[in-house]
Design an enzyme around this catalytic site. Structure first.
Site, short mmCIF file in Angstrom:
data_model
loop_
_atom_site.label_atom_id
_atom_site.label_comp_id
_atom_site.label_asym_id
_atom_site.label_seq_id
_atom_site.Cartn_x
_atom_site.Cartn_y
_atom_site.Cartn_z
N GLU B 99 0.80 -1.22 0.00
CA GLU B 99 0.00 0.00 0.00
C GLU B 99 0.84 1.27 0.00
O GLU B 99 0.50 2.24 -0.67
CB GLU B 99 -0.97 -0.01 1.19
CG GLU B 99 -2.12 -1.00 1.05
CD GLU B 99 -1.71 -2.45 1.30
OE1 GLU B 99 -0.57 -2.69 1.75
OE2 GLU B 99 -2.52 -3.36 1.04
N HIS B 174 -11.94 -5.28 8.66
CA HIS B 174 -12.70 -5.06 7.43
C HIS B 174 -13.91 -4.18 7.72
O HIS B 174 -14.93 -4.29 7.07
CB HIS B 174 -13.17 -6.39 6.84
CG HIS B 174 -12.05 -7.30 6.40
ND1 HIS B 174 -11.52 -8.26 7.20
CD2 HIS B 174 -11.37 -7.36 5.24
CE1 HIS B 174 -10.55 -8.90 6.55
NE2 HIS B 174 -10.42 -8.37 5.36
#
Ligand SMILES: Cc1ncc(C[n+]2csc(CCOP(=O)(O)OP(=O)(O)O)c2C)c(N)n1
Ligand SMILES: [Mg+2]
Lengths: 394, 369
Positions: B99, B174
């Site tokens: 990322e 999540h």
């Protein structure tokens, strides 16, 4: 890239043990059974900046049987978790390990519980290997009190402190520097223990990995970086994401070893070798060439980015359990029927653990607010309608 | 992951909306970029709306690129389906799992006058890129590039998209809502849509805005929210809040998926004779203080709701600013109904969440203060 490349001739015993070995009931295989069997790993190790260990390794009928039992139990657990997920008893994210069992079992066979293991979210079988029980595993999966993380972690967050298992981590790559911290603490306390830090082929591309490698090498930490290369990070094949998928070489100045991660003996040999190496010389990378049969997680059928032939080829040629089954049969340590019975027994154990786990209650609602700090700060908290649960935590 | 979105029907209102309730779907200022106002609409869900916006962005500007983990295959939530086929692998491509690298790369690409549209698979994984966002990765790189180079350079063409928020059983990694972290970073914009139509128009504005933007998509709504969306190219203004329900007793402010919960609470409150005004902030940074201020001056009361933990949440900023501006007009303390100050839990998600009943309670308490 060929994943199915193991010759099966290697399964033949190298040296048959003493004649007394000829066909005994496996139940007579006891602790003090000194019978020695020598096996050869499926393929040679490949080293990077290091001379690899020998391919031959001594074992005993007892060890062979233990490997079989342990892997059969793991396999059964994962398959049962799959059905529990489908029947909605397990929710959230769930990643299965079947196919990779030899890594967990072989690693465990080479080390002690004083050595640490830390891994990512594909953690169920590592947990079992570290001495966790099926009940704790299933209860955690179903979010029950009896779970290894009190039901608060779920599939991705199994831990077992007394077994040296520093857990299941959800952020890809984040556990690798943590493992170096563990190794530093071990080195500082002058104990001869080491840390195995597991990560995937996908994780191998994260920047933190290289930061961790540098620190580990700079300070000669007893850290073993184990890349479980199952050749896919979610739907992405290794070659799509990595300029060099030779993960054992990617430490550059850090030595590495490529290992057949489908062969429990190769894994054991490599881990033993690595442990000795890192205690003297600082870190090493072990790349375990392995394979996951299931999709990445429960929402991935696992068949869109790889062929069914590839999966069934690996199952036929390289399955870690079948390899041990053949060795046991060829050394006449147990009969086919006895091995089948062991698998039935594993199924029974798993079913019983599931039944027990279902009996375990959900955690108390107040557990939502515990463990945020050592002593939870005095916030007022309330449930869905403010009346249901309302408490001030001091 | 995508599966779990289908299973949860928390948004009763979204389906009811089709039967004539309009809370979430009032349509303000749809300003067609093309000037074509007569475009036909189609009923689509939120991920399809995002997908349409990306198609239009790539089509209308040859210097735009879409990349991220697995986006070449359509991405975990199918938002990038068909893009690689249509625009080629040179412009739509998969990145490795890294990322910080993704966002840093995007900043460099944008610094060469391109539109870099980066996807972070889940907002929970944006933290490795956090440094990059500020200045050029997010916080230190992207946000400060223009400032520290005395306007020689910028990464205005950067847009980072990431799904955020609860889905029912996403657990710790999540489900998070990290918008407040990014709202603390002058130099980037933070935008969160509430519905398909909003998502398409706002995303196109973000991509074309000359500043780096983070665009958080409510993943709970990807499939659940369905709405008539113009098929053409249109943009919705940034930093303009929208009053999506008018009322006189109390002002409610929220964004993203939380608005549908707040809208349900408004309907319930109405049965008790309380008239709620509901505002979608849409852009959190820089935010539209004037619209909120005007509303609170009218109603005298303010409630803010978000999924992120209450302490240090963006609700705190809104509360402080409005108290400064409306102190003498306030008839009750500002109420915040937010996530609890715990990690996002795997078990007991409903306890954690700012549910309808919690909001309703707070509305009543505030109105009868
Ligand atoms: C920082 C971060 N980015 C993305 C993800 C989403 N994600 C979860 S697992 C995964 C693939 C990882 O693949 P690999 O490291 O090969 O491990 P495997 O699943 O094969 O065991 C991705 C992209 C994540 N959990 N964390
Ligand atoms: Mg992998």
């Amino acid at each position: 890239m060929s994943l199915i490349h193991r010759s099966s001739s290697l399964l033949k015993p190298l040296a048959a043990g003493p004649a007394s070995l000829l066909r005994r009931s496996f139940s007579s295989v006891t602790d003090d059974d000194a019978t020695k069997i020598t096996v050869e790993t499926s393929v040679p190790f490949t080293g990077h900046r290091i001379d690899p260990p020998p391919r031959t390794i001594d074992t005993t009928p007892k060890e062979l049987m233990t490997f079989f039992v342990d892997m059969a139990r793991m396999r059964r657990m994962e398959i049962a978790a799959d059905s529990l997920y489908k029947s909605k008893l397990i929710r959230g994210f769930c990643h299965l390990y079947d196919g990779q069992e030899a890594v967990a079992v072989g690693m465990e066979a080479a080390i002690t519980r004083k050595d640490c293991i830390i891994t990512a979210y594909r953690d169920h079988c590592i947990f079992l290997g570290r001495g966790g029980t099926l009940l704790e595993a299933f209860a955690e999966l179903m979010g029950r009190k009896a779970g290894c993380s009190k039901g608060k972690g779920g599939s991705m967050h199994f831990y077992k402190k007394d077994g040296g298992f520093y857990g299941g981590h959800g952020i890809v790559g984040a556990q690798v520097p943590l493992g170096c911290g563990l190794a530093f603490a071990q080195k500082y306390s002058k104990e001869d223990h080491v840390t195995f830090t597991l990560y995937g082929d996908g994780a191998a591309n994260q920047g933190q990995l290289f930061e961790a490698l540098n620190m580990a090498a700079l300070w000669d930490l007893p850290a073993i970086l184990v890349c479980e290369n199952n050749h896919y990070g979610m739907g992405t094949a290794e070659w799509r994401a990595a300029k060099s998928p030779a993960y054992y070489k990617r430490g550059d100045y850090v030595p590495g070893l490529k290992v057949d991660g489908m062969d429990v003996f190769a894994v054991k040999q490599a881990c033993k070798f690595a442990k000795e190496h890192v205690l003297k010389n600082g870190p090493i990378i072990l790349e375990m060439d392995t394979y996951r049969y299931h999709g990445h997680s429960m929402s991935d059928p696992g068949s869109t980015y790889r062929t069914r032939d590839e999966i069934s080829g690996v199952r036929q040629e390289r399955d870690p359990i079948e390899r041990i089954r053949k060795l046991i049969l060829s050394h006449d340590i147990a009969s086919e029927k006895e091995l089948k019975d062991i698998e039935k027994e594993a199924r029974k154990e798993v079913d019983e653990a599931i039944a027990q786990a279902k009996e375990s209650p959900m955690p108390e609602p107040s557990e939502l607010f515990t463990n945020v700090y050592v002593k939870d700060h005095g916030v007022e908290v309330f449930g869905v309608d403010r009346k249901e649960v309302r408490t001030v935590l001091a | 992951m995508a599966n779990c979105l289908r299973r949860f029907g928390r948004l009763g209102l979204i389906s009811k909306a089709k039967n004539g309730k309009r809370e979430l779907y009032s349509t303000t200022s749809v300003s067609p970029a093309s000037g074509d106002n007569t475009s036909s609409t189609k009923s689509i869900n939120l991920f399809t709306a995002v997908n349409q916006a990306l198609h239009i962005a790539l089509d209308s500007d040859p210097r735009s690129y879409v990349f991220g983990e697995d986006v070449g295959f359509g991405g975990v939530f199918r938002c990038t389906t068909g893009l690689a086929d249509r625009f080629g692998k040179q412009r739509v491509f998969n990145t490795p799992l890294c990322e910080q690298g993704i966002v840093g790369f995007a900043i460099g690409l944008a610094a060469m006058d391109n539109r870099a549209i980066a996807e972070i698979q889940f907002v929970d994984y944006i933290y490795p890129a956090f440094d990059q966002a500020g200045d050029i990765p997010i916080v230190n790189e992207a946000a400060k590039f223009r400032y520290r180079s005395g306007n020689q350079f910028n990464c205005g063409g950067l847009t980072i998209r990431a799904p955020y928020g609860a889905v029912g059983h996403g657990g710790h990694y999540h489900s998070q809502s990290p918008e407040a972290f990014f709202c603390h970073v002058p130099g980037i914009k933070v935008v969160i849509p509430r519905s398909p139509r909003q998502a398409k128009g706002l995303l196109l504005s973000c991509i074309r805005d000359p500043n780096p933007v983070v665009f958080f998509e409510p993943k709970w709504l990807y499939r659940l929210a369905v709405e008539e969306v113009p098929e053409n190219d249109y943009m919705l203004p940034l930093s303009e809040a929208e009053v999506i329900r008018e009322g006189s007793d109390i002002t409610l402010v929220g964004w993203g998926a939380q608005l549908s919960i707040m809208a349900e609470a408004c309907v319930e409150a109405e049965k008790d004779g309380i008239s709620c005004e509901l505002i979608d902030l849409r852009t959190l940074l820089p935010w539209d203080k004037e619209t909120v201020e005007a509303s609170v001056k009218k109603t005298g009361r303010l409630l803010i709701s978000h999924e992120a933990p209450v302490t240090g949440g963006f609700g705190a900023e809104i509360s402080a600013s409005i108290v400064e501006r409306c102190f003498l007009r306030l008839e009750a303390p500002v109420a915040r109904v937010c996530g609890l100050d715990t990690p996002f839990p795997l078990v007991f998600e409903p306890f954690y969440m700012p549910t309808k009943n919690k909001i309703l309670d707070a509305i009543k308490a505030t109105v009868s203060y």
